[in-house]
Design a protein around this motif. Structure first.
Motif, PDB file in Angstrom:
ATOM      1  N   MET A   1      35.047  13.716  -5.697  1.00 15.01           N
ATOM      2  CA  MET A   1      35.115  12.826  -4.548  1.00 15.01           C
ATOM      3  C   MET A   1      34.119  11.678  -4.710  1.00 15.01           C
ATOM      4  N   LEU A   2      34.533  10.490  -4.345  1.00 15.26           N
ATOM      5  CA  LEU A   2      33.640   9.345  -4.387  1.00 15.26           C
ATOM      6  C   LEU A   2      32.767   9.324  -3.143  1.00 15.26           C
ATOM      7  N   ALA A   3      31.497   9.040  -3.357  1.00 18.83           N
ATOM      8  CA  ALA A   3      30.550   8.986  -2.245  1.00 18.83           C
ATOM      9  C   ALA A   3      30.301   7.532  -1.855  1.00 18.83           C
ATOM     10  N   ILE A   4      29.990   7.310  -0.595  1.00 21.21           N
ATOM     11  CA  ILE A   4      29.675   5.968  -0.109  1.00 21.21           C
ATOM     12  C   ILE A   4      28.197   5.704  -0.379  1.00 21.21           C
ATOM     13  N   GLU A   5      27.910   4.670  -1.164  1.00 24.64           N
ATOM     14  CA  GLU A   5      26.536   4.358  -1.511  1.00 24.64           C
ATOM     15  C   GLU A   5      25.952   3.370  -0.508  1.00 24.64           C
ATOM     16  N   PRO A   6      24.640   3.474  -0.251  1.00 26.61           N
ATOM     17  CA  PRO A   6      23.982   2.465   0.596  1.00 26.61           C
ATOM     18  C   PRO A   6      24.111   1.082  -0.033  1.00 26.61           C
ATOM     19  N   ASP A   7      24.182   0.059   0.816  1.00 21.46           N
ATOM     20  CA  ASP A   7      24.443  -1.297   0.349  1.00 21.46           C
ATOM     21  C   ASP A   7      23.301  -2.209   0.773  1.00 21.46           C
ATOM     22  N   TYR A   8      22.972  -3.183  -0.065  1.00 19.97           N
ATOM     23  CA  TYR A   8      21.916  -4.131   0.291  1.00 19.97           C
ATOM     24  C   TYR A   8      22.295  -4.988   1.493  1.00 19.97           C
ATOM     25  N   ALA A   9      23.579  -5.029   1.847  1.00 13.26           N
ATOM     26  CA  ALA A   9      23.981  -5.766   3.043  1.00 13.26           C
ATOM     27  C   ALA A   9      23.397  -5.141   4.302  1.00 13.26           C
ATOM     28  N   ASP A  10      22.989  -3.865   4.220  1.00 13.78           N
ATOM     29  CA  ASP A  10      22.398  -3.189   5.383  1.00 13.78           C
ATOM     30  C   ASP A  10      21.003  -3.710   5.711  1.00 13.78           C
ATOM     31  N   ILE A  11      20.395  -4.443   4.778  1.00  9.93           N
ATOM     32  CA  ILE A  11      19.034  -4.926   4.965  1.00  9.93           C
ATOM     33  C   ILE A  11      19.078  -6.380   5.391  1.00  9.93           C
ATOM     34  N   GLY A  12      18.588  -6.667   6.571  1.00 10.21           N
ATOM     35  CA  GLY A  12      18.536  -8.038   7.050  1.00 10.21           C
ATOM     36  C   GLY A  12      17.364  -8.786   6.453  1.00 10.21           C
ATOM     37  N   GLY A  13      17.594 -10.006   6.009  1.00 12.53           N
ATOM     38  CA  GLY A  13      16.524 -10.786   5.397  1.00 12.53           C
ATOM     39  C   GLY A  13      16.200 -10.287   4.006  1.00 12.53           C
ATOM     40  N   HIS A  14      14.936 -10.456   3.614  1.00 12.84           N
ATOM     41  CA  HIS A  14      14.430  -9.987   2.313  1.00 12.84           C
ATOM     42  C   HIS A  14      15.257 -10.546   1.150  1.00 12.84           C
ATOM     43  N   GLU A  15      15.680 -11.802   1.249  1.00 14.17           N
ATOM     44  CA  GLU A  15      16.483 -12.391   0.178  1.00 14.17           C
ATOM     45  C   GLU A  15      15.682 -12.495  -1.118  1.00 14.17           C
ATOM     46  N   PHE A  16      14.396 -12.861  -1.009  1.00  6.70           N
ATOM     47  CA  PHE A  16      13.553 -12.960  -2.205  1.00  6.70           C
ATOM     48  C   PHE A  16      13.407 -11.600  -2.870  1.00  6.70           C
ATOM     49  N   GLU A  17      13.188 -10.569  -2.056  1.00  7.08           N
ATOM     50  CA  GLU A  17      13.028  -9.224  -2.607  1.00  7.08           C
ATOM     51  C   GLU A  17      14.331  -8.723  -3.247  1.00  7.08           C
ATOM     52  N   LYS A  18      15.464  -9.052  -2.632  1.00  4.63           N
ATOM     53  CA  LYS A  18      16.745  -8.647  -3.225  1.00  4.63           C
ATOM     54  C   LYS A  18      16.952  -9.334  -4.571  1.00  4.63           C
ATOM     55  N   ARG A  19      16.582 -10.594  -4.648  1.00  4.80           N
ATOM     56  CA  ARG A  19      16.663 -11.303  -5.930  1.00  4.80           C
ATOM     57  C   ARG A  19      15.777 -10.612  -6.962  1.00  4.80           C
ATOM     58  N   ALA A  20      14.605 -10.197  -6.560  1.00  7.90           N
ATOM     59  CA  ALA A  20      13.700  -9.505  -7.481  1.00  7.90           C
ATOM     60  C   ALA A  20      14.300  -8.186  -7.952  1.00  7.90           C
ATOM     61  N   MET A  21      14.950  -7.458  -7.043  1.00  8.75           N
ATOM     62  CA  MET A  21      15.577  -6.194  -7.430  1.00  8.75           C
ATOM     63  C   MET A  21      16.753  -6.437  -8.383  1.00  8.75           C
ATOM     64  N   GLN A  22      17.452  -7.557  -8.196  1.00  4.22           N
ATOM     65  CA  GLN A  22      18.537  -7.906  -9.122  1.00  4.22           C
ATOM     66  C   GLN A  22      17.978  -8.164 -10.521  1.00  4.22           C
ATOM     67  N   ILE A  23      16.875  -8.895 -10.601  1.00  2.37           N
ATOM     68  CA  ILE A  23      16.250  -9.162 -11.896  1.00  2.37           C
ATOM     69  C   ILE A  23      15.779  -7.860 -12.536  1.00  2.37           C
ATOM     70  N   ALA A  24      15.184  -6.993 -11.720  1.00  2.00           N
ATOM     71  CA  ALA A  24      14.716  -5.702 -12.233  1.00  2.00           C
ATOM     72  C   ALA A  24      15.868  -4.879 -12.791  1.00  2.00           C
ATOM     73  N   ALA A  25      16.989  -4.862 -12.071  1.00  2.00           N
ATOM     74  CA  ALA A  25      18.148  -4.080 -12.511  1.00  2.00           C
ATOM     75  C   ALA A  25      18.760  -4.663 -13.780  1.00  2.00           C
ATOM     76  N   ALA A  26      18.748  -5.989 -13.909  1.00  2.00           N
ATOM     77  CA  ALA A  26      19.342  -6.624 -15.086  1.00  2.00           C
ATOM     78  C   ALA A  26      18.532  -6.357 -16.346  1.00  2.00           C
ATOM     79  N   GLY A  27      17.216  -6.205 -16.201  1.00  2.00           N
ATOM     80  CA  GLY A  27      16.369  -6.028 -17.381  1.00  2.00           C
ATOM     81  C   GLY A  27      15.639  -4.718 -17.461  1.00  2.00           C
ATOM     82  N   ASN A  28      15.976  -3.767 -16.579  1.00  2.00           N
ATOM     83  CA  ASN A  28      15.293  -2.464 -16.548  1.00  2.00           C
ATOM     84  C   ASN A  28      13.783  -2.628 -16.389  1.00  2.00           C
ATOM     85  N   HIS A  29      13.378  -3.482 -15.478  1.00  2.00           N
ATOM     86  CA  HIS A  29      11.964  -3.742 -15.252  1.00  2.00           C
ATOM     87  C   HIS A  29      11.411  -2.834 -14.154  1.00  2.00           C
ATOM     88  N   GLY A  30      10.186  -2.376 -14.339  1.00  2.67           N
ATOM     89  CA  GLY A  30       9.520  -1.605 -13.307  1.00  2.67           C
ATOM     90  C   GLY A  30       9.125  -2.487 -12.135  1.00  2.67           C
TER      91      GLY A  30
END
Length: 501
Positions: free
Chosen positions: A180-209
């Motif tokens: 069964m497929l599970a519903i994953e939490p989505d970044y759309a649930d977080i209001g604001g924090h656009e800079f932090e979301k961009r940082a998490m995208q960069i981290a995910a793209a390069g496996n950065h801590g």
């Protein structure tokens, strides 16, 4: 009396691997008894009573002569109840009650109930990989191996009862398991924090801590917990590695078999053995369970100092080596580290709306618990502040996981193609990294000035260059520019909250 004997293949778990073991049974004249030798643990010694009861319950006959079971090699310590079935099978073959051809080319593993039922044990996927390496089929109880995502089900024979050797009621698992497929939490649930979301995208793209530092309720945990939703799915090789680790630990592997990367979040009271692995019988810890996924350490400042420092070496090498008197056990630990911490004991240092009640010395001591060497190994350090009311109530209209994932996948694909077209090795030195960045003269001078101004260590220079290279990959740029360098520094240099450390 004629000596009766039989040998059956089985295996024991060492770390996260199944090591082949030969189960040898000999029935000879002498004082009746049932002995198991070959460095068995208590669970294997207790198998004698389970085997006696199961054999009788299934209508077989337990020999009245002397029974000796040897688990070879004798120098390897054997653990677990998975030797119940192979010992029982070897005993029945030795006494002529079942045909030897049934188990002649099989690795046998499983626990027996008193009524003869066959139960699964932790590590079934590791046993399957061991059987595949030996070129034999796996004879085992029904378990998560039925959902393994390849054609190995042709090499699995499932039995639910010891009496199946008489009735021939063996099964072959189907190739589909209907996960069964599970519903994953989505970044759309977080209001604001656009800079932090961009940082998490960069981290995910390069496996950065990533280190997230901010007051309570600022959204650190929400940002971290949604990271798996923008990571690429596990490859077939990664599914095999990761599912095997979780199977050995007795964890559910259904999400991993769907390609979902693991997300581990141990409590800050975790011991070193719980985090790194170990114990009298070595088992994987949280770092290994986070292999090919995310390790989230919430309340980082509350972890024991020596436990935190044990993370440093696995972050560099991607593996853990546990040394014991009888040898070393190596386990994989390539994970993406995400940590979150309050800036001080009360949590409000640097907050513009709530005053901090901690003295400067307490703030400094609290932040220093993390330790400079560990922070130096973390690529991205973010100050996370509470969102305004308008941002909170507008959640659902901001950046979502699907959009962020597109950038992650595009960046990873561009990085792979860039590396494939070049003749350079993976960037493991400063020279290799500078070559990969392909900076022009002005950009290189700009980077040098920024590095000297912020007194970066050699490792810090590599980390900033790595983040800048990832940003350029997301933007499909062959060269790293001044803008990429500036953004990388903005994600690396700790600002107001970290000023006290």
């Amino acid at each position: 009396m004629t000596r009766k004997q039989c040998s059956v293949m089985s295996a024991t778990i060492v770390g996260v691997k199944a090591i082949p073991v030969s189960v040898e049974v000999a029935i000879t004249s002498g004082i009746p008894g049932f002995a198991i030798v070959g460095m068995p643990d208590a669970a294997i010694q207790e198998a004698r009573e389970r085997i006696r009861s199961a054999i009788k319950a299934c209508g077989y006959t337990m020999p009245r002569e002397k029974v000796v079971v040897n688990l070879a090699p004798g120098s390897l310590r054997k653990t677990g109840s998975g030797f119940d079935l192979p010992i029982a099978v070897a005993l029945l073959v030795a006494t002529g009650q079942i045909e030897p051809s049934i188990v002649s080319d099989a690795l046998v593993v499983g626990e027996l109930s008193l009524e003869g039922g066959v139960r699964p044990i932790p590590g079934m996927l590791a046993y399957l990989l061991c059987a595949r390496d030996l070129g034999v089929k796996l004879l085992c109880p029904h378990s998560d191996v039925a959902c393994f995502p390849d054609d190995s089900n042709n090499d699995i024979v499932v039995l639910r009862h010891l009496g199946a050797f008489s009735t021939g009621e063996f099964e072959h698992p189907c190739s589909t398991c209907g996960l069964m497929l599970a519903i994953e939490p989505d970044y759309a649930d977080i209001g604001g924090h656009e800079f932090e979301k961009r940082a998490m995208q960069i981290a995910a793209a390069g496996n950065h801590g990533v280190l997230l530092m901010g007051p309570p309720g600022s959204g650190k945990t929400m940002l971290a917990s949604r990271l798996p939703s923008i990571l690429p799915p596990l490859s077939e090789r990664e599914i095999m590695e990761t599912a095997c680790v979780h199977s050995v630990a007795g964890e559910d592997v259904s999400a991993i078999l769907r390609g979902v990367r693991p997300f581990r979040s141990p409590h800050h009271s975790a011991t070193m053995a719980g985090l790194v692995g170990g114990g009298s019988v070595i088992r994987p810890g949280e770092l290994t369970l986070a292999h090919n996924g995310v390790l989230f350490l919430d309340e980082l400042g509350e972890f024991s100092g020596h436990v935190l420092q044990s993370i440093r070496q696995p972050l560099e090498s991607g593996r853990i080596t546990i040394t014991r008197a009888n040898g070393n056990v190596e386990m994989p630990a390539r994970f993406m580290l995400v940590a979150a911490s309050n800036p001080c004991p009360c949590g409000y240092f640097g907050d513009e709306k709530i005053s901090c009640t901690c003295s400067p010395a307490r703030v400094s001591d609290y932040q220093n618990r993390i330790g400079g060497p560990l922070i130096d190994r973390i690529d991205i350090c973010l100050d996370v502040w509470r969102s305004d009311y308008e941002d909170v109530v507008s959640s659902g209209s901001s950046l979502d996981s699907a959009t962020l994932r597109e950038g992650v996948l595009a960046g990873r694909e561009f990085a792979y193609e860039r590396w494939r077209r070049s003749d350079a090795p993976l960037a493991v030195s400063t020279h290799d990294m500078l070559r990969a960045c392909m900076m022009e003269g002005e950009t290189e001078r700009f980077f040098k000035g920024m590095a000297e101004a912020h007194i970066l260590s050699g490792r810090g220079i590599m980390r900033v260059l790595s983040v800048a290279r990832t940003i350029a990959d997301i933007e499909q740029s062959v060269r790293v520019t001044d803008d990429h360098i500036a953004e990388a520094f903005s994600l690396r240099v700790r600002s107001q909250i970290g000023a006290a450390a």
